[in-house]
Design a protein around this motif. Structure first.
Motif, PDB file in Angstrom:
ATOM      1  N   ALA A   1       1.468  -2.192  14.504  1.00 45.31           N
ATOM      2  CA  ALA A   1       0.366  -2.750  13.714  1.00 45.31           C
ATOM      3  C   ALA A   1      -0.106  -1.735  12.686  1.00 45.31           C
ATOM      4  N   PHE A   2      -0.434  -2.230  11.504  1.00 42.99           N
ATOM      5  CA  PHE A   2      -0.893  -1.356  10.429  1.00 42.99           C
ATOM      6  C   PHE A   2      -2.078  -1.993   9.712  1.00 42.99           C
ATOM      7  N   ALA A   3      -2.997  -1.130   9.257  1.00 44.29           N
ATOM      8  CA  ALA A   3      -4.087  -1.632   8.422  1.00 44.29           C
ATOM      9  C   ALA A   3      -3.611  -1.720   6.970  1.00 44.29           C
ATOM     10  N   ASP A   4      -2.700  -0.805   6.605  1.00 43.65           N
ATOM     11  CA  ASP A   4      -2.237  -0.715   5.214  1.00 43.65           C
ATOM     12  C   ASP A   4      -0.763  -1.110   5.140  1.00 43.65           C
ATOM     13  N   TYR A   5      -0.465  -2.087   4.309  1.00 45.35           N
ATOM     14  CA  TYR A   5       0.927  -2.559   4.257  1.00 45.35           C
ATOM     15  C   TYR A   5       1.871  -1.492   3.721  1.00 45.35           C
ATOM     16  N   ARG A   6       1.331  -0.593   2.904  1.00 51.18           N
ATOM     17  CA  ARG A   6       2.206   0.450   2.363  1.00 51.18           C
ATOM     18  C   ARG A   6       2.697   1.356   3.487  1.00 51.18           C
ATOM     19  N   GLU A   7       1.793   1.604   4.387  1.00 52.45           N
ATOM     20  CA  GLU A   7       2.146   2.378   5.581  1.00 52.45           C
ATOM     21  C   GLU A   7       3.273   1.674   6.340  1.00 52.45           C
ATOM     22  N   LEU A   8       3.091   0.400   6.503  1.00 54.84           N
ATOM     23  CA  LEU A   8       4.100  -0.387   7.239  1.00 54.84           C
ATOM     24  C   LEU A   8       5.465  -0.256   6.587  1.00 54.84           C
ATOM     25  N   LEU A   9       5.481  -0.492   5.284  1.00 55.64           N
ATOM     26  CA  LEU A   9       6.770  -0.473   4.590  1.00 55.64           C
ATOM     27  C   LEU A   9       7.401   0.932   4.616  1.00 55.64           C
ATOM     28  N   LYS A  10       6.533   1.929   4.714  1.00 51.06           N
ATOM     29  CA  LYS A  10       7.055   3.288   4.741  1.00 51.06           C
ATOM     30  C   LYS A  10       7.629   3.619   6.122  1.00 51.06           C
ATOM     31  N   GLU A  11       6.955   3.150   7.135  1.00 49.07           N
ATOM     32  CA  GLU A  11       7.314   3.594   8.480  1.00 49.07           C
ATOM     33  C   GLU A  11       8.325   2.692   9.203  1.00 49.07           C
ATOM     34  N   VAL A  12       8.369   1.475   8.806  1.00 50.27           N
ATOM     35  CA  VAL A  12       9.269   0.561   9.520  1.00 50.27           C
ATOM     36  C   VAL A  12      10.315   0.022   8.553  1.00 50.27           C
ATOM     37  N   LYS A  13      11.554   0.062   8.987  1.00 45.98           N
ATOM     38  CA  LYS A  13      12.629  -0.495   8.167  1.00 45.98           C
ATOM     39  C   LYS A  13      12.787  -1.953   8.562  1.00 45.98           C
ATOM     40  N   VAL A  14      12.394  -2.868   7.673  1.00 47.52           N
ATOM     41  CA  VAL A  14      12.459  -4.299   8.011  1.00 47.52           C
ATOM     42  C   VAL A  14      13.475  -4.999   7.112  1.00 47.52           C
ATOM     43  N   ASP A  15      14.015  -6.089   7.626  1.00 52.08           N
ATOM     44  CA  ASP A  15      14.969  -6.882   6.846  1.00 52.08           C
ATOM     45  C   ASP A  15      14.248  -7.856   5.929  1.00 52.08           C
ATOM     46  N   ALA A  16      13.070  -8.283   6.376  1.00 53.80           N
ATOM     47  CA  ALA A  16      12.376  -9.320   5.606  1.00 53.80           C
ATOM     48  C   ALA A  16      10.884  -9.214   5.818  1.00 53.80           C
ATOM     49  N   VAL A  17      10.149  -9.662   4.807  1.00 61.48           N
ATOM     50  CA  VAL A  17       8.692  -9.594   4.859  1.00 61.48           C
ATOM     51  C   VAL A  17       8.107 -10.936   4.452  1.00 61.48           C
ATOM     52  N   SER A  18       7.089 -11.362   5.187  1.00 67.02           N
ATOM     53  CA  SER A  18       6.277 -12.509   4.760  1.00 67.02           C
ATOM     54  C   SER A  18       4.999 -11.979   4.143  1.00 67.02           C
ATOM     55  N   VAL A  19       4.724 -12.394   2.924  1.00 67.22           N
ATOM     56  CA  VAL A  19       3.514 -11.941   2.251  1.00 67.22           C
ATOM     57  C   VAL A  19       2.442 -13.025   2.378  1.00 67.22           C
ATOM     58  N   CYS A  20       1.474 -12.781   3.227  1.00 66.18           N
ATOM     59  CA  CYS A  20       0.435 -13.758   3.554  1.00 66.18           C
ATOM     60  C   CYS A  20      -0.945 -13.228   3.202  1.00 66.18           C
ATOM     61  N   THR A  21      -1.023 -12.417   2.213  1.00 69.61           N
ATOM     62  CA  THR A  21      -2.283 -11.795   1.795  1.00 69.61           C
ATOM     63  C   THR A  21      -3.051 -12.737   0.873  1.00 69.61           C
ATOM     64  N   PRO A  22      -4.293 -12.338   0.518  1.00 63.96           N
ATOM     65  CA  PRO A  22      -4.966 -13.050  -0.572  1.00 63.96           C
ATOM     66  C   PRO A  22      -4.085 -13.034  -1.822  1.00 63.96           C
ATOM     67  N   ASN A  23      -4.316 -14.016  -2.708  1.00 65.46           N
ATOM     68  CA  ASN A  23      -3.441 -14.203  -3.862  1.00 65.46           C
ATOM     69  C   ASN A  23      -3.280 -12.943  -4.715  1.00 65.46           C
ATOM     70  N   ALA A  24      -4.364 -12.215  -4.876  1.00 63.50           N
ATOM     71  CA  ALA A  24      -4.317 -11.067  -5.789  1.00 63.50           C
ATOM     72  C   ALA A  24      -3.298 -10.025  -5.353  1.00 63.50           C
ATOM     73  N   LEU A  25      -2.986  -9.996  -4.084  1.00 62.62           N
ATOM     74  CA  LEU A  25      -2.058  -8.990  -3.567  1.00 62.62           C
ATOM     75  C   LEU A  25      -0.614  -9.484  -3.500  1.00 62.62           C
ATOM     76  N   HIS A  26      -0.390 -10.764  -3.791  1.00 68.67           N
ATOM     77  CA  HIS A  26       0.973 -11.289  -3.656  1.00 68.67           C
ATOM     78  C   HIS A  26       1.976 -10.431  -4.401  1.00 68.67           C
ATOM     79  N   ALA A  27       1.691 -10.155  -5.662  1.00 69.33           N
ATOM     80  CA  ALA A  27       2.661  -9.419  -6.465  1.00 69.33           C
ATOM     81  C   ALA A  27       2.845  -7.985  -5.983  1.00 69.33           C
ATOM     82  N   PRO A  28       1.800  -7.163  -5.869  1.00 67.57           N
ATOM     83  CA  PRO A  28       2.035  -5.786  -5.443  1.00 67.57           C
ATOM     84  C   PRO A  28       2.730  -5.687  -4.094  1.00 67.57           C
ATOM     85  N   VAL A  29       2.336  -6.513  -3.145  1.00 65.15           N
ATOM     86  CA  VAL A  29       2.974  -6.437  -1.824  1.00 65.15           C
ATOM     87  C   VAL A  29       4.438  -6.855  -1.912  1.00 65.15           C
ATOM     88  N   ALA A  30       4.688  -7.957  -2.631  1.00 67.59           N
ATOM     89  CA  ALA A  30       6.056  -8.448  -2.716  1.00 67.59           C
ATOM     90  C   ALA A  30       6.958  -7.428  -3.392  1.00 67.59           C
TER      91      ALA A  30
END
Lengths: 339, 339, 339, 339, 339, 339
Positions: free
Chosen positions: B53-82
């Motif tokens: 579990a992470f509070a910050d998605y950047r942390e998540l992406l840095k620490e965990v190697k994932v094959d796929a991500v679902s972006v379910c944030t508020p709209n304003a964050l869709h682009a930066p997270v994706a």
């Protein structure tokens, strides 16, 4: 009281199916003259009523002193005929849309005022029982403020209605000026103003000829409306609903929704947030001629008999006309038009 | 094949009700990480799945190697997270609207291309059985060309849906960017493009906040659309259908009409000019979990498993987004916007 | 404001199913004492609410200072308990029928007046949404004068309702005083007075024990009523409607008919002579506790909170009682009884 | 066999709509004479049938030897005409109510007996398929004993039925003797006696003129009935059901309920306590003349042809009459009347 | 009376869903022993009832003295188990089809006779309320003679019913002997014999395995039947009605038609030539356990308790069996088989 | 193009109700000759069309040169008339069943071939909109393979249809050859071959006279059919469905069921295993003459006009005939007949 002497100018579909039969059924009226460039049409009714027939309405107005005139001509003639009739001292009932331009509309109102005669516009949708019931419910306040709406009127086109079928003036721009918007859309701009007791502030319109061939009048007209109160909605008129004919209005309000003309049995349905559902079956006695009449003629005659200005006045007709004219302007300019 | 490692970023309503349960039900998937600024939300799911579990998605992406991500944030964050996820080498499923601006949308597409990952947008309306059936019928050609349409999506607002109720980010403009139009309208711009296999050419829009209090995002959005082929129609999104909820589309065509979502039992009804009526009851097995799922997750996972680019691609999402952005521009400028 | 301290005297079916749960749901109330000769019943609720339990209501009134009392005892005790409660300074809500005789009823009213407390009778039929809607429609005047009516209330008997089944006090004449007439008939005499805003002038009654075994209270009571205005109708109460249960009222009026409770979906139906049919679905949200409550408790509490005398007053209860007492007298004397 | 020579005395609505057409359709009958004080009415039918016309029925009976007579006069003349016909040796079919008083009824029975002719009363309700089916079901025993019932017959009044409209003898007390009670109520007293195979023991009645203007006959009659077996019920007759017309009977029985005439499609519905529901659509073939006939004429003629005394005899008619006479007596005296 | 000691032999689906629960619900019965080669199944019930469990039914019959036995084994064992049980002095209830051959059937009857015990066959269709009602109506005579009929029973196959799913003995020919015909067809041969009170004279049969894989028992069986009286009809049994499940019977008679099981609400519908339509809703109380039981166990137990031979006797079961055996013979020989 | 000269041979019911009116409505046709042994029947139509009338069809064929002939005679004459017409150089439309024997059928085909004319058989069921829709759905493949079916056609008998009522040739075996099987059954053998695109392999038949008096042609015919593909089903034809008339076909398939003609509103219903239900209302415009026509005449004329061999050819008619002849053979021999 002596009977009101009425002339009908223009003896096509609307005259044949609404004006003439409803005058015939009204005990206060005597039909004394008919005019139509296709003189046989005028003669047929003249014979039936012991009246006079004219090819030229100016001739009629010159030779016969009438109390009232129904203007059932193609749209382009509404204004000149109505003004001539008013100047001849006759009360005027003019079909919708009342005129081709706002200027014409204002001239008609002025002519009526100057001659001391009434000017009424044939916006019969207000008189239909479902719309009268809808107005009553909105006025009761139990739905609260109207937030948004959609209203639409569509059928397969005037080919089946007009006495000239596909050769009807409805498809000739110089006579009709406008197509589905003038035939059906203006009914809905009038209705929505009436139901909401509100005026249109802004209009955006897409008004095009999409499917009818051999004509350049619009067969599909789609508008956005914003009312003075802020309420927004859509208004649609179409001559290409070959199936799925529609004359419905839905109003989403603070306390619930009202659906008019969406159900085959219950013409008005109210669903409140507290769970209450009200269903109204109105105007059901379709076999009773009185009920299936437009109500317009009786209202006009009653106005004359009781010397009461008609509630569907020239001013009302003008405001409803201005809404659809704004849609045409929006289509032409690519801009939202403010009234 | 080893399982696809998936992270869910943003653990609010859409994640809780659609993404997470549908990933859980998919045999190809292993949920390995969750992020949410309200860390408890992420932790709850992490515990359940033996994930991080992470509070910050950047942390998540840095620490965990994932094959796929679902972006379910508020709209304003869709682009930066994706974009961050794509740069981290993960396939991306982003909720709609895909971005706050077209520029963002294009940047997302580019990021996916550069990293060789898929970008899919969560336009689930295409996958609903009634819409799939409608598409099949239109493609069969028996209705002929679509002349005009109306499509609308309205409900009482996101208060009941969001896990934060009235305090939801849905009502905060800096996070939501847009209201009913982004929540519901973009579903319908995507659907109408899909059903008609046509692109939007012109847009007029009235987009306002009419009734919700304490927010400046739109609660009612009403548009006119003209397609490249000339077809015109209305698109309505509303958060103030307190009764009379609606997710329906009606298409008037050369040979008849198709009504989708207008009847409680028959989700698709076709009425042809020759008198034939076809009624389709689809998606009826509501108790079957597979059916009531959005279908979006399975489609995304299947795309990865079969190494097939997703049909609801970033490009598709971008075009659907551009339609509603044009409506906002129309509202701001008072002009019809051409795409 | 501090909470209203309430005692419930008599902890049988009506207390368990209506009074206690509705007091519990009302934020202004604190349940402080319960009385029942079957002390376990009182104790069960006392424990739940940290209240006191008594076998003898006199003990309760002596030891606990309460603001209000619900009288849920067998009919024979309504008057003595209510009077004792009023004398103890408590507002009184008494179940129907309010008393066994008119004299008792008058004594109750007097006791309340002398002690400056409110006396309300539990005639919940007035508060049911269909009856409230019927009243509203009648008061609108569109049906004109009511010419004749029928109202009836029948079910299979109190065996299934009472916590004591076939051994219920409902079947013991010394406690119940009357049977179906007191249980159901008085609801309808109250309702018809309320709906018509009229008083009963003449009563003829056939009141008999036709089918229940081992009891001498009436299981079928049938009356003719003539109102002061001349309107005549029938009132029927039955405990032997083993199928065909009924709680309906039909009013034939000058301008049409109103049917209440005759249709499973539409609780109120109005059919006007002009062909209009109105259908009302009211009280539909049966899963909503607020809606399925009797409304009586909230009304009583609200009366106390707002210091407004209850509209379903002792005087109202008395007049409704006198109607059914007249029916018994008619049965006994073979005469029409005038009130 | 030679045909039965029939005279019709009284050529108003009931003769024109039932008696004459049904005699015409019956192959055993020859219509030989007609009488009516409005001689034109008699002459019209006489011409059609090559029969004789008379203004005075005494003249008819003196000059023409007939086998049978239909008495279709105003109520006040039923007895004198029937007795004169019997004395002339003719079988007599008399409309309901058979007489103005019980004494008259008894004199009619005696006259028939002394002259060896049949006397039948036109209680057609017994012959209607729904009532025949209801009787069959009750007689099968599966509903058990009838505990209570309601039966009612109401319509907007005889104005639309009578050939004289508002000037009909139905509204003149000296000719009609009674109003709704005699027109409709006696149908129901006869029906309930027939269905229950039981006799009325006690009657209470409220019989008034509530809404019709310019008449002193009753337009609303409401009774309580107690049968010999103890069963109690209500009987209502009304001429002021302007909407909500009704000819229904509901019987609550030991094993369930039977509803007759309460549903537009299924004329008889049985609901049993074991959950079984039986629905009967009877008398449906309304386009078949045989079915829409009253059945009374065929029954009368068949009685003569087969020399079998009619089951709807003078005695039966008398007992049904005595019930409604008791209601009038109850109204007059304020007492319950025992038969 | 002491309780009847019952053993259940074969503890698969029919025992678990019908026999055991219905014995449990019957107050006259004590379940004392269970047998099943899968001993765990027997033990589970034995534990619940303090009874004994056996893998081998012969062991059971040797060690436990029982009053009655239910034979719920695969079809091939019906005869040997039933005969063994009879020889052990127990009354026997055997599932349908009673045996694999007519010889076996006759041996079972003989064994029962010689041991003075009852032999009943589990033809529960006779006991279903719709079929009982249909029989009652046919016996009333109002439909006249049955001229022709069709009866069918089809569902998606026993995979969902059997406790072993696709591995069920239903698909193994050595144990099942027959497929859909033995599972469903024999129900209908028994029903049609019962309804018509007539015996089958001639049979033609097409009995094939059309769609189920990995089995050689029939999944579709279609027969023509000619009854002794001449009536002809079709009988269909199918395990491949994946949708459109059916258990219906239609009988065309001299005076009309009777439809059983063709309508979701009204299980029996009678349409008479005179226009009368009767609709019966029977067996409606599906939540009442008594109603949803098969009725077979109660009938069997009642037979023992009252010492009355069961009406669904071995002889009846044998005749119903012979009909379907003839269909197999017809399939094998290409000839019509006369019984 | 000059008009096609048509002769109608046999002027009974089928000619009067289908052939003649449909030829009259077809713009390519001129009716030039009529033949009927009842010469008045021929003359009536000859007069109307300025055509010639003959009692003997041989005379007609000799004296008038026609392009096409409709053979509307009793069944026994189908072959000789058709062969004579072909030999006279006329295209032939022959009513069903095409012949009395297969030999005759083959001779007809040969005669047409030798004379270079078309031979079409009047199997109109293929042209009915519901059957055309059913064929389209089956051909789409979404139901998968048909596993089993039932198809039936029953009505009260030809008494009401034939112009001679009970004296019709339909009941005389020498002219009709067969009864319900030839009248109705051959429609269904043709339909099932058409729908399944499959041929019948095996037939078992029970063909009897069960209820019609004074005739020895079959009034009830019941068959089992096994198709080449293995599909099995029942085919029923009846003249004794006095109520419960039926023209329905149900096909149970791998993926669901299709019901044709089982519902009054929706002529085709598809229920798929995935829960989808499709309902088709086809052929609804009953007031449109084109729709209510059989379609047979237009198809025949179109074949001639476009010089395209008719799809319902002599070969097709022969195969459908052979199915029912096999049923008669099965009835006669007690054997299953293989084709």
């Amino acid at each position: 009281m002596s009977k009101i002497k009425v002339a009908v100018i223009g003896c096509g579909a609307i005259a044949q199916r609404r004006h003439i039969p409803e005058y015939e059924a009204n005990p206060h009226v005597e039909l004394v003259a008919f005019a139509d460039p296709v003189i046989e049409r005028a003669q047929k009714y003249a014979e039936k009523h012991g009246a006079l027939a004219f090819a030229d309405y100016r001739e009629l107005l010159k030779e016969v002193k009438v109390d009232a005139v129904s203007v059932c001509t193609p749209n382009a003639l509404h204004a000149p005929v109505a003004i001539a009739a008013a100047n001849a001292g006759a009360h005027v009932l003019v079909e919708k849309p009342m005129a081709a331009t706002a200027e014409e509309g204002r001239a008609m109102i002025e002519a009526a005022q100057q001659n001391g005669v009434y000017l009424m516009v044939g916006h019969n949708q207000r008189l239909m029982p479902p719309h009268a019931k809808a107005k009553e419910i909105l006025d009761s306040g139990r739905l609260g403020k109207v937030i948004s709406f959609r209203t639409s009127f569509g059928h397969p086109g005037p080919e089946r209605w007009s006495v000239d079928g596909k050769d009807s003036w409805f498809f000739r721009k110089d006579e009709a000026i406008m197509g589905a918007m003038g035939d059906l859309g203006v009914h809905k701009s009038d209705l929505i103003r009436y139901l909401l007791s509100d005026e249109v502030a802004d209009v955006a319109g897409f008004v095009n000829t999409l499917h009818k061939e051999g004509t350049d009048v619009d067969d599909n007209a789609t508008c956005l409306l914003r009312m003075k109160s802020g309420t927004i909605g859509t208004l649609v008129a179409s001559w290409t609903y070959y199936k799925g004919e529609d004359n419905s209005t839905v109003l989403w309000c603070e306390n619930g929704v009202m659906k008019v003309g969406t159900h085959p049995d219950d013409q008005v349905i109210v669903e409140l947030r507290n769970g209450t559902v009200e269903r109204y079956k109105v105007g059901a006695i379709a076999t009773n001629e009185k009920q299936t009449s437009s109500g317009v003629i009786d209202t006009f005659v009653n106005s004359i008999v009781t010397q009461t200005p008609p509630s569907i006045s020239g001013e009302e007709g003008l405001r409803s006309l201005e809404v659809i004219l704004a849609a045409f302007e929006s289509q032409a300019t690519g801009k939202v038009i403010s009234l």
